[in-house]
Scaffold this motif. Structure first.
Motif, PDB file in Angstrom:
ATOM      1  N   UNK A   1       0.765  -7.270  -2.097  1.00 42.28           N
ATOM      2  CA  UNK A   1       1.461  -5.710  -1.044  1.00 42.28           C
ATOM      3  C   UNK A   1       1.942  -6.702   0.539  1.00 42.28           C
ATOM      4  N   UNK A   2       0.299  -7.758   0.581  1.00 40.19           N
ATOM      5  CA  UNK A   2       0.639  -8.038   2.189  1.00 40.19           C
ATOM      6  C   UNK A   2       2.078  -9.129   2.575  1.00 40.19           C
ATOM      7  N   UNK A   3       2.753  -9.449   1.435  1.00 39.97           N
ATOM      8  CA  UNK A   3       3.861 -10.200   0.945  1.00 39.97           C
ATOM      9  C   UNK A   3       5.013  -9.552   0.679  1.00 39.97           C
ATOM     10  N   UNK A   4       4.882  -8.443   0.591  1.00 41.16           N
ATOM     11  CA  UNK A   4       6.380  -7.451   0.398  1.00 41.16           C
ATOM     12  C   UNK A   4       6.077  -6.633   1.750  1.00 41.16           C
ATOM     13  N   UNK A   5       4.977  -6.279   2.117  1.00 44.20           N
ATOM     14  CA  UNK A   5       5.492  -5.610   2.993  1.00 44.20           C
ATOM     15  C   UNK A   5       4.444  -6.586   4.623  1.00 44.20           C
ATOM     16  N   UNK A   6       5.263  -6.727   5.346  1.00 45.12           N
ATOM     17  CA  UNK A   6       4.670  -8.177   6.419  1.00 45.12           C
ATOM     18  C   UNK A   6       3.836  -7.295   7.113  1.00 45.12           C
ATOM     19  N   UNK A   7       3.834  -6.013   7.420  1.00 47.18           N
ATOM     20  CA  UNK A   7       3.025  -5.087   8.635  1.00 47.18           C
ATOM     21  C   UNK A   7       0.977  -5.384   7.734  1.00 47.18           C
TER      22      UNK A   7
END
Ligand code: FAD
Length: 381
Positions: free
Chosen positions: A204-210
């Motif tokens: 997930x953190x790679x799809x949503x940088x926030x």
């Protein structure tokens, strides 16, 4: 360009439940999974996951758990398969530990059936457990295990039967909001949708940088050992457990599905990773040593030869509570991640919550504990 009401990215534990809930409601849904369905590179493999009601992590999870049980039983009826096996559960630690003390607090607050067992009483009842004072066990008869991959498959089969489109081996590469919806680009094509749900687990953190810094993947290792006294580790003789001891917090299961008594250590060797695709999936002597030493001390009758070992991934948040919220920049995109090693039992109800959010933008369930903004507030404070 094919158009959907909702696209769900990641058909793992949470995504499979979400597509099933949406499809049952007649929503036109596409589920996209980068690998096979199911696969063993994420967080939902390894045959068994603990489900329990006396939730030491936070009593606020208990109402969600009641609904999760109902939905697992409904799914069992729908697919005509046993997915939730009641073994009872034990939360073990010293009187002041989070595992024992937190479970007792949740049990009292929510009037759950429970018993406190001292080591001797525990051994008489469940002879596989070789504990010593000052450890105490909180026994809860409603605890048990979920057949992890079978749950995922059951949700996918339900979704397909209700008309969902599900594509394996197709990765999300990017998306763009355009006035009346979202355009989604994948390794195989481009689609339109009204709403997008990201249930991408450790990715997930790679799809949503926030989400960087908020959702941290971590390598885990599970072991299956051949008990010296197999009768003490059968489903009807051995409750699932969480146990906080001086060596760390461990959890385990009776013999189920493949040979061996299974256990693992929370936050195994504390190995945070950035790219799940580059996880070290081999199991090494140092992985085995830490688990075998635990079994030798607390389950002497379980301490036979190693039969299997596998790696898996946690995705941790700083406070170990989940993130279920809208995307910070796009109200038509919803994110569910950071299940911090305790999410599987909730897949059934998280699927319902995400289906509500994707359909209506809100849910009747109380998900205030899971707001992503709690971390922004911490940073600002
Ligand atoms: C060893 C271990 C033991 C655990 N024990 C318990 C337990 O006893 N009880 C419990 O309740 N919980 C437990 N958990 C936690 C629980 O298993 C997880 O919280 C849960 O499985 C998370 O599900 P998920 O859907 O978020 O992730 P996953 O099931 O990993 O699904 C995410 C999916 O997204 C896919 N994906 C990612 N990026 C893309 C992309 N770009 N395009 C398409 N697809 C993509 C991935 O391939 C993956 O299939 C345990 C976890 C581990 C690792």
């Amino acid at each position: 360009m094919e158009a959907y009401d909702v696209i769900v990215v990641g058909v793992g534990g949470m995504g499979s439940a979400t597509v099933a809930h949406l499809a049952r409601r007649g929503v036109l849904v596409l589920g996209l999974e980068q690998y096979d369905i199911p696969h063993d590179r994420g967080s939902s493999h390894g045959l068994s996951r603990i489900i329990r009601l006396a939730y030491f992590e936070h009593p606020a999870y208990v109402p969600l758990l009641h609904r999760a049980y109902e939905l697992w039983w409904a799914l069992e009826r729908e697919v005509q398969e046993r997915l939730l096996i009641m073994t009872g559960s034990l939360d073990i630690g010293t009187a002041d530990s989070t595992v024992f003390g937190g479970a007792l607090k949740a049990a009292r607050l929510h009037h759950l059936v429970h018993e406190v067992l001292e080591p001797e009483a525990l051994r008489r009842r469940f002879p596989g457990y070789g504990l010593q004072a000052p450890l105490l066990g909180l026994y809860q008869p409603q605890g048990g295990l979920l057949a992890a991959e079978r749950c995922l498959v059951a949700h996918v089969n339900t979704a397909l039967r209700h008309g969902a489109h599900i594509h394996g081996r197709e990765a999300l590469q990017g998306w763009e909001s355009r006035g009346d919806g979202i355009v989604v680009r994948t390794s195989r094509g481009t689609y339109r949708a009204q709403r997008l749900v990201l249930t991408a687990g450790a990715w997930t953190h790679r799809l949503v940088t926030q989400c960087k810094g908020m959702l941290q993947p971590e390598r885990q290792v599970m072991i299956w050992m051949q008990p010296r006294v197999p009768a003490h580790f059968q489903i009807d003789a051995f409750p699932v457990f969480n146990m906080a001891v001086e060596e760390g917090t461990f959890y385990g299961f009776p013999i189920y599905s493949i040979p061996g008594f299974k256990c693992a250590r929370w936050h195994h060797l504390e190995q945070a990773i950035d790219d799940p695709a580059r996880l070290d999936r081999d199991c090494h002597p140092e992985d085995e040593a830490i688990l075998r030493a635990f079994v030798r001390r607390y389950f002497p009758d379980g301490d036979g030869p190693t039969l299997s070992m596998h790696t898996c991934l946690f995705t941790n948040t700083p406070d170990t509570h989940f993130v279920i919220d809208a995307h910070p920049d796009d109200p038509n995109v919803f994110i569910a991640g950071g299940f911090s090693g305790h999410g599987f039992k909730f897949c059934s109800v998280v699927g319902e919550i995400l289906a509500d959010l994707a359909q209506d933008g809100s849910t009747r369930h109380d998900i205030s504990l899971f707001r992503a903004t709690r971390f922004h507030q911490e940073v600002r404070a």
